[in-house]
Write a protein that holds these residues in place. Structure first.
Motif, PDB file in Angstrom:
ATOM      1  N   ILE A   1       0.846  -1.200   0.000  1.00  0.00           N
ATOM      2  CA  ILE A   1       0.000   0.000   0.000  1.00  0.00           C
ATOM      3  C   ILE A   1       0.878   1.246   0.000  1.00  0.00           C
ATOM      4  CG2 ILE A   1      -1.696   1.333   1.316  1.00  0.00           C
ATOM      5  CD1 ILE A   1      -2.760  -1.391   2.375  1.00  0.00           C
ATOM      6  N   SER A   2       1.900   1.267   0.846  1.00  0.00           N
ATOM      7  CA  SER A   2       2.810   2.420   0.926  1.00  0.00           C
ATOM      8  C   SER A   2       3.507   2.682  -0.405  1.00  0.00           C
ATOM      9  CB  SER A   2       3.863   2.200   2.009  1.00  0.00           C
ATOM     10  OG  SER A   2       3.260   2.094   3.257  1.00  0.00           O
ATOM     11  N   THR A   3       3.965   1.614  -1.060  1.00  0.00           N
ATOM     12  CA  THR A   3       4.634   1.761  -2.353  1.00  0.00           C
ATOM     13  C   THR A   3       3.686   2.328  -3.402  1.00  0.00           C
ATOM     14  OG1 THR A   3       6.100  -0.071  -1.845  1.00  0.00           O
ATOM     15  CG2 THR A   3       5.871   0.510  -4.167  1.00  0.00           C
ATOM     16  N   THR A   4       2.470   1.857  -3.412  1.00  0.00           N
ATOM     17  CA  THR A   4       1.466   2.370  -4.356  1.00  0.00           C
ATOM     18  C   THR A   4       1.213   3.852  -4.119  1.00  0.00           C
ATOM     19  OG1 THR A   4       0.385   0.222  -4.493  1.00  0.00           O
ATOM     20  CG2 THR A   4      -0.922   2.124  -5.144  1.00  0.00           C
ATOM     21  N   MET A   5       1.123   4.253  -2.878  1.00  0.00           N
ATOM     22  CA  MET A   5       0.832   5.655  -2.553  1.00  0.00           C
ATOM     23  C   MET A   5       2.016   6.570  -2.797  1.00  0.00           C
ATOM     24  SD  MET A   5      -1.515   5.393   0.750  1.00  0.00           S
ATOM     25  CE  MET A   5      -2.767   4.159   0.787  1.00  0.00           C
ATOM     26  N   ALA A   6       3.215   6.052  -2.668  1.00  0.00           N
ATOM     27  CA  ALA A   6       4.406   6.877  -2.856  1.00  0.00           C
ATOM     28  C   ALA A   6       4.466   7.466  -4.262  1.00  0.00           C
ATOM     29  CB  ALA A   6       5.658   6.058  -2.566  1.00  0.00           C
TER      30      ALA A   6
END
Length: 124
Positions: A19-24
């Motif tokens: 999720i964090s990678t997608t949002m970054a």
């Protein structure tokens, strides 16, 4: 540009990282934190626009979601169940209603004692 503030709660490490990678990669999204079971406190401290939670226990996430949306009706909650290929979005709609009262001491006291009446209410 207003950024969408996102809090990730109670997900396994791999899911949080995905999720964090997608949002970054999203310029309009800001990750304000990751939290375990203490999501109530984290929501109060970070005031996210979106809370992402796991959809592990339907009763638990509905109760928790209802509690948090009652406190923070402007927030949205996304519940994810990747193993079931399922996601749900929760939000609150505040419905304010009104009705005319008799403009007297009795009218005001009766309104306090009776509470809201469903019939004859006008939507604002």
């Amino acid at each position: 540009m207003n950024r969408i503030r996102v809090l990730i709660a109670n997900h396994p490490r791999l899911m949080r990282e995905l999720i964090s990678t997608t949002m970054a990669d999203q310029p309009d999204i800001e990750l304000v934190g990751e939290v375990g079971k203490q999501q109530d406190q984290a929501v109060a401290e970070t005031r996210p626009d979106v809370l992402i939670i796991p959809m592990d226990d339907e009763k638990e996430y509905r109760e928790q979601g209802g509690f948090l949306l009652g406190r923070y009706p402007e927030m949205r909650i996304i519940a994810l169940a990747p193993e079931q290929n399922q996601a749900l979005l929760y939000w609150a709609i505040i419905d304010i209603r009104s009705k005319s009262l008799e403009s007297s001491e009795d009218g005001i006291l009766n309104a306090m004692r009776q509470g809201p009446q469903i019939v004859g209410l006008a939507r604002i």
